[in-house]
Design a protein around this motif. Sequence first.
Motif, short mmCIF file in Angstrom:
data_model
loop_
_atom_site.label_atom_id
_atom_site.label_comp_id
_atom_site.label_asym_id
_atom_site.label_seq_id
_atom_site.Cartn_x
_atom_site.Cartn_y
_atom_site.Cartn_z
N GLY A 192 8.41 7.77 -1.12
CA GLY A 192 9.00 7.84 -2.50
C GLY A 192 10.04 6.74 -2.76
O GLY A 192 10.92 6.92 -3.60
N GLU A 193 9.90 5.55 -1.80
CA GLU A 193 10.67 4.18 -2.31
C GLU A 193 9.56 3.07 -2.91
O GLU A 193 8.50 3.14 -2.50
N ARG A 213 -2.66 8.73 -4.58
CA ARG A 213 -2.54 8.51 -3.19
C ARG A 213 -3.70 7.44 -2.65
O ARG A 213 -4.99 7.91 -2.98
N PHE A 214 -3.39 6.59 -2.26
CA PHE A 214 -4.21 5.71 -1.26
C PHE A 214 -3.71 5.28 -0.06
O PHE A 214 -2.74 4.73 -0.22
N ARG A 215 -4.39 5.60 0.85
CA ARG A 215 -3.85 5.64 2.32
C ARG A 215 -2.53 5.89 2.17
O ARG A 215 -2.05 7.06 2.29
N ASP A 216 -1.47 5.31 2.62
CA ASP A 216 -0.31 6.01 2.97
C ASP A 216 0.93 5.82 1.84
O ASP A 216 2.03 5.89 1.85
N CYS A 217 0.24 5.27 0.68
CA CYS A 217 1.08 4.79 -0.76
C CYS A 217 0.72 5.67 -1.93
O CYS A 217 -0.36 6.31 -1.82
N GLY A 238 12.72 7.56 -6.44
CA GLY A 238 11.42 8.15 -6.51
C GLY A 238 10.76 8.82 -7.69
O GLY A 238 9.44 9.36 -7.43
N ARG A 239 11.19 8.24 -8.91
CA ARG A 239 10.57 8.75 -10.02
C ARG A 239 10.26 7.74 -11.08
O ARG A 239 11.14 7.09 -11.59
N ALA A 261 3.39 -10.90 -8.11
CA ALA A 261 4.02 -9.66 -7.65
C ALA A 261 5.56 -9.86 -7.03
O ALA A 261 5.88 -10.87 -6.63
N VAL A 262 6.27 -8.87 -6.74
CA VAL A 262 7.42 -8.62 -5.99
C VAL A 262 7.38 -7.46 -5.24
O VAL A 262 6.53 -6.64 -5.38
N THR A 263 8.09 -7.54 -3.90
CA THR A 263 7.93 -6.60 -3.05
C THR A 263 9.56 -6.46 -2.52
O THR A 263 10.33 -7.10 -2.91
N ARG A 264 9.73 -5.10 -2.07
CA ARG A 264 11.01 -4.71 -1.19
C ARG A 264 10.66 -4.01 -0.08
O ARG A 264 9.93 -2.92 -0.11
N GLU A 265 11.19 -4.24 1.04
CA GLU A 265 11.10 -3.52 2.26
C GLU A 265 12.29 -2.33 2.35
O GLU A 265 13.50 -2.94 2.60
N PRO A 266 12.10 -1.37 1.95
CA PRO A 266 13.40 -0.36 1.88
C PRO A 266 14.18 -0.34 3.09
O PRO A 266 15.46 -0.15 3.27
N SER A 267 13.54 -0.47 4.41
CA SER A 267 14.64 -0.02 5.55
C SER A 267 15.45 -1.55 5.98
O SER A 267 16.49 -1.26 6.43
N THR A 268 14.94 -2.53 5.22
CA THR A 268 15.70 -3.70 5.46
C THR A 268 16.53 -4.21 4.09
O THR A 268 17.48 -5.06 4.38
#
Length: 631
Positions: free
Chosen positions: A511-512, A252-256, A59-60, A605-612
């Motif tokens: 925060g992720e 902040r933009f939308r929920d990010c 988160g930092r 770009a790279v991405t990560r879905e924290p829940s999975t």
Amino acid sequence: MAASTHWIATATAQSVLERGGNAFDAACAGAFVLHVVEPHLNGPGGDMTAVLASAADPGRPRVLAGQGPAPAAATMEHYRSEGLDLVPGSGALASAVPGAVDAWLLLLREHGTWTVRDVLAHAIGYARDGHPVLERVALTIAAVQGLFREHWPTSAAHWMPGGAPPSPGDLVTNPAYADLLESLVEAADGAGSRGAGVDAARRRWRELTGPAIEEFVRTPHRHSDGADHAGVITAADVAGFRATFEEPVTARFRDCTVAKTAAWGQGPALLQTLTILDGYDDEFLDPSTVAGVHTIAEAQKLALADRDVWYGDVAPSCADTGPAAGATGPAVPGSGSAAPDAAANAVPLGHLLSTEYAARRRALIDVTASHELRPGEVPGRTTPPVPPLRTEYATTAPAGSLPGAPTGGAAAGVGEPTVPHEPAAAEPSPDARGVTRGDTCHIDVVDRWGNMISATPSGGWLQSSPTIPALGFCLGTRLQMTWLDPASPSALVPGRRPRTTLTPTLVLRDGEPVLACGSPGGDQQDQWQLLFLLRVLVGGYTPQEAIDAPAWHTTSFPGSFWPRTWTPGGLVVEDRLGADVITALSARGHRITRAGDWTLGRLSAVTREPSTGVLGAAANSRGAQGYAAGR
């Protein structure tokens, strides 16, 4: 997962991940390879910035600042005495203190797990044993061959050893740079521990490069103004630099939450643009429609006008930035710490990023395209001077493109400094003028533990300044982004960093960290990233779909690079945007330059879905050079 602007760098980073290294080990290894395989886009004598999140504290987010400052002797008075009214676009007078190598090694020390030997092995191999030279490297050398032959003989010897530019696919080596990297490895191996080894390599870098640089630049050589000048950088400048970790600026933009560098980079301009656009319905945020292109472009113009008037390497105003806006890192001698009068010239980021200010700026957007530079006002502050608006200089290719490239004269994502060269078809002449453009690289990495980094290395292009034979590389030209005007926040000041265009991006949700992205392209970097972010965060595109979608950018602001020109109302578009959309934009007053179908933007770009824990990667298809890989 790894993604970058060159397949060899991506493969290198992925190989590190496969062998148990983390994202930071992988990014370091890939970045040193980029120095070797994309020498027309970055080099060890250049700079870099990164935004990263560690799995230990996701988160930092943190900014890695590898942007060196102006040398101690780089005073406005000296440049004026040389007959200059702008910092040149090429030659050693344009060089900031090299910052990239120290920054990568700092990242390795603080967040990596590998040794210096393991991380540098790939780059040493490609420098020592060779790699097939890219077509664009060969084109760049061909474009500046007259300059090399007549004025930069060390560059001619290095890049044209047979007397002619290499052909695409020729095997090229850089034994001097391989020797230098091997010396860093030897220093690290003798230090006893991994951390001490990295420290030893950083010291060895300063000890070897500083004296060689100082000795070489004392000899006057051709600069972009057509005159010969000596450089001012010294061994003491190199010895005094330390890369730093800093707090990001966020919005902040939308929920990010979007994290960028502070205002010593152009990153907050993207945040300003997002804050302006956050007040619109989604139908105005589609970069493929007339309403969307117009609204987004006009918001960008307003944010970039503020960038060119308010941004610079001075401390944010602590009273009005707040925790979301962040602050610059601790002052380190030689690292770009602000001048003593910084408080009086503080960048008012808290005001510029506020929703109230965004609402006032939003009200300025009309149904017709603006052809003005309209910076905003800050209560209690005198607005700094508007940069000189030069429109007389022109090239045959669109802004952000490379003359002579295959697709209608436009290269994929080019937009960094211009340098003069002798036309390849003519006899070398000191008075011959031409233009080629440099550019930048990018690399993104995410690992299974959740470490994520977005990094943009740049500077030290082979066409920036003469090659230093003892080192195998040349210096960068980032000081051309400063002004010889003491009233400007981005004025040339010894010890202060130039306001760089390097601007990687990290996106967090709850925060992720969920996305890291970036692009080459100078002034266009954040513009192309904005289109990507809007398509992903608002339009629901996959990252690859967003990268592949039609791109465009505005040129209606003063360019950050010599000769600092602009096109009022200018809009450069990929033809794939569509004839109907382009015609309608022209009717709204946008001055359209068509760049071809697949020419603008070089995002990865790279991405990560924290829940999975599912990871993703995407890379630019334009130019068939960017590459994404993972497992």
